[in-house]
Design an enzyme around this catalytic site. Structure first.
Site, PDB file in Angstrom:
ATOM      1  N   CYS A   1      -5.851   2.529   5.356  1.00 37.93           N
ATOM      2  CA  CYS A   1      -6.544   1.358   6.052  1.00 37.93           C
ATOM      3  C   CYS A   1      -5.740   1.085   7.560  1.00 37.93           C
ATOM      4  CB  CYS A   1      -6.312   0.156   5.264  1.00 37.93           C
ATOM      5  SG  CYS A   1      -4.546  -0.587   5.271  1.00 37.93           S
TER       6      CYS A   1
ATOM      7  N   HIS B   1       0.844  -1.176   0.124  1.00 39.99           N
ATOM      8  CA  HIS B   1      -0.063   0.053   0.053  1.00 39.99           C
ATOM      9  C   HIS B   1       0.894   1.113  -0.116  1.00 39.99           C
ATOM     10  CE1 HIS B   1      -3.786  -1.973   1.878  1.00 39.99           C
ATOM     11  NE2 HIS B   1      -2.990  -2.921   1.013  1.00 39.99           N
TER      12      HIS B   1
ATOM     13  N   CYS C   1      -1.808   0.826   7.204  1.00 43.21           N
ATOM     14  CA  CYS C   1      -1.227   1.872   6.778  1.00 43.21           C
ATOM     15  C   CYS C   1      -1.403   2.872   8.003  1.00 43.21           C
ATOM     16  CB  CYS C   1      -1.875   2.598   5.579  1.00 43.21           C
ATOM     17  SG  CYS C   1      -1.603   1.557   3.981  1.00 43.21           S
TER      18      CYS C   1
ATOM     19  N   GLU D   1       0.663   4.176   1.445  1.00 43.81           N
ATOM     20  CA  GLU D   1       1.149   4.625   2.838  1.00 43.81           C
ATOM     21  C   GLU D   1       1.991   4.089   3.476  1.00 43.81           C
ATOM     22  OE1 GLU D   1      -3.403   5.512   1.934  1.00 43.81           O
ATOM     23  OE2 GLU D   1      -1.968   3.766   1.512  1.00 43.81           O
TER      24      GLU D   1
END
Length: 161
Positions: free
Chosen positions: A86, A56, A89, A58
């Site tokens: 999420c 991801h 993250c 982030e």
């Protein structure tokens, strides 16, 4: 340089998300901005031909940032993201010590777009709830109705519902 508006930085994130999609990755993007408004890092999702569960945007950005900057410096920074981070993250942002999160689209609205696509089994767990269980007062700003459509457009025809 001087700090610009949140929408200015969120539009930069949308540009990163478009590059992410164009390179074969999921359409997410984020940037790290210093307290004086300088864009320090930008990051798209990393999947490529092999799935990387921590790919991801982030989480990848925080991995880079934590190797490059001190925790004290990062506390004064803002992580901007196209979509609400999420739980994974948000945890990376928490442990990396970034003091503010700004996002364009909520995780609930993202779920409406991704549906039940197995590539993105979205949690129904807002980042504010994750952070409420921690010991740091990380500021969260978002979503921004003014940019949600622009964020969503990058996701069109990407997800199998």
């Amino acid at each position: 340089m001087g700090y610009k508006s949140h929408l200015y930085y969120l539009k930069k994130c949308v540009e990163v998300s478009k590059r992410s999609r164009d390179s074969g990755n999921m359409p997410f993007g984020c940037i790290l901005v210093s307290s004086d408004g300088e864009v320090l890092l930008e990051q798209m999702n990393i999947e490529g031909t092999n799935y990387k569960c921590t790919g991801h945007a982030e989480t990848q950005l925080m991995e880079k940032a934590s190797m490059k900057y001190t925790k004290d410096f990062l506390w004064g920074c803002t992580l901007y993201s196209t979509a609400e981070p999420c739980a994974m993250c948000t945890g990376a942002i928490y442990w990396g010590n970034v003091g503010r999160i700004v996002y364009g689209m909520s995780e609930k609205d993202l779920l409406k777009i991704t549906g039940s696509d197995p590539k993105n089994p979205t949690f129904d767990l807002p980042c504010r709830e994750v952070l409420a269980k921690g010991q740091k007062n990380i500021e969260v700003i978002g979503p921004f109705k003014e940019i949600e459509e622009e964020v969503a457009d990058v996701h069109k025809d990407f997800w199998n519902k």
